[in-house]
Motif scaffolding. Structure first.
Motif, mmCIF file in Angstrom:
data_model
loop_
_atom_site.group_PDB
_atom_site.id
_atom_site.type_symbol
_atom_site.label_atom_id
_atom_site.label_comp_id
_atom_site.label_asym_id
_atom_site.label_seq_id
_atom_site.Cartn_x
_atom_site.Cartn_y
_atom_site.Cartn_z
ATOM 1 N N CYS A 233 36.784 11.994 18.650
ATOM 2 C CA CYS A 233 38.231 11.769 18.826
ATOM 3 C C CYS A 233 38.960 11.847 17.482
ATOM 4 N N ALA B 155 39.223 15.418 16.616
ATOM 5 C CA ALA B 155 40.140 16.071 17.555
ATOM 6 C C ALA B 155 41.606 15.798 17.224
ATOM 7 N N THR B 156 41.884 14.796 16.405
ATOM 8 C CA THR B 156 43.287 14.519 16.049
ATOM 9 C C THR B 156 43.927 15.694 15.332
ATOM 10 N N THR C 100 44.961 17.931 18.266
ATOM 11 C CA THR C 100 45.885 17.341 19.239
ATOM 12 C C THR C 100 47.106 16.741 18.555
ATOM 13 N N SER D 148 44.762 11.958 19.942
ATOM 14 C CA SER D 148 43.481 11.283 20.153
ATOM 15 C C SER D 148 43.208 10.228 19.072
ATOM 16 N N PRO E 49 42.564 6.542 20.792
ATOM 17 C CA PRO E 49 41.202 6.389 21.315
ATOM 18 C C PRO E 49 40.144 6.345 20.208
ATOM 19 N N ALA E 50 40.349 7.077 19.121
ATOM 20 C CA ALA E 50 39.387 7.052 18.011
ATOM 21 C C ALA E 50 39.316 5.662 17.401
ATOM 22 N N GLY F 173 35.489 7.899 12.434
ATOM 23 C CA GLY F 173 36.462 7.981 13.529
ATOM 24 C C GLY F 173 37.619 7.021 13.324
ATOM 25 N N GLY G 107 41.470 8.178 12.722
ATOM 26 C CA GLY G 107 42.467 7.668 13.674
ATOM 27 C C GLY G 107 43.582 6.905 12.976
#
Length: 168
Positions: free
Chosen positions: A105, A108-109, A112, A116, A119-120, A145, A149
């Motif tokens: 996640c 993936a930030t 996105t 995400s 969630p991370a 993560g 995040g």
């Protein structure tokens, strides 16, 4: 013990196969066993010296085996500790799945644009508490993560503050 052809007899269990040639380490191991037997009083001085001389002249492992066949293979009275297994060969603890999910996640930030990130962070905190409790691996993944995040959350918060300040 010799064969009918004047060759040393093979090791027991190697019947029908010629004895393997002895190396320096084989001779040294035999001398070590003889030395231990002498130190324990199992061999007299003259017998010890004769066997050591024959050990250094031995050509095959079978000859060395005959020299130490009547001795224990090391000092008696001391239990042998099991050999230590290098850390490399020990089974690694399982990796926490939530830690892996937090890292995914967090990465993936970038794709996105921060969607995400929350969630991370949540998965990272849950994973770290589970890792402390269960001693699983994956703490580095959870921290990565979390860091990714929080960086995206801080970035979006700073951008929102700048937009609000510019609107006034």
């Amino acid at each position: 013990m010799t064969s009918p052809w004047g060759q040393p007899a093979p090791w027991p269990g190697q019947q029908g196969q010629p004895s393997m040639l002895a190396g320096h380490s084989d001779r040294e191991r035999a001398v070590d066993v003889l030395r231990a037997g002498f130190a324990e009083g199992r061999l007299q001085q003259d017998e010890y010296e004769r066997r050591v001389e024959r050990a250094y002249q031995a050509r095959t492992v079978g000859e060395l085996g005959l020299l130490v066949a009547d001795l224990p293979q090391g000092p008696s009275g001391f239990p042998q500790a099991p050999p230590a297994v290098p850390h490399t060969f020990m089974a690694a603890p399982p990796t926490n799945g939530k830690a892996t999910a937090a890292l995914v996640c967090g990465i993936a930030t970038f794709f996105t644009f921060g969607a995400s990130a929350l969630p991370a962070v949540v998965l990272g905190h849950i994973a770290r508490s589970e890792i402390r409790r269960s001693h699983e691996s994956g703490d580095g993944q959870a921290v990565a993560g979390l860091a990714l995040g929080w960086l995206w959350i801080a970035g979006w918060s700073l951008l929102l503050l700048l937009v609000v300040a510019a609107a006034k």
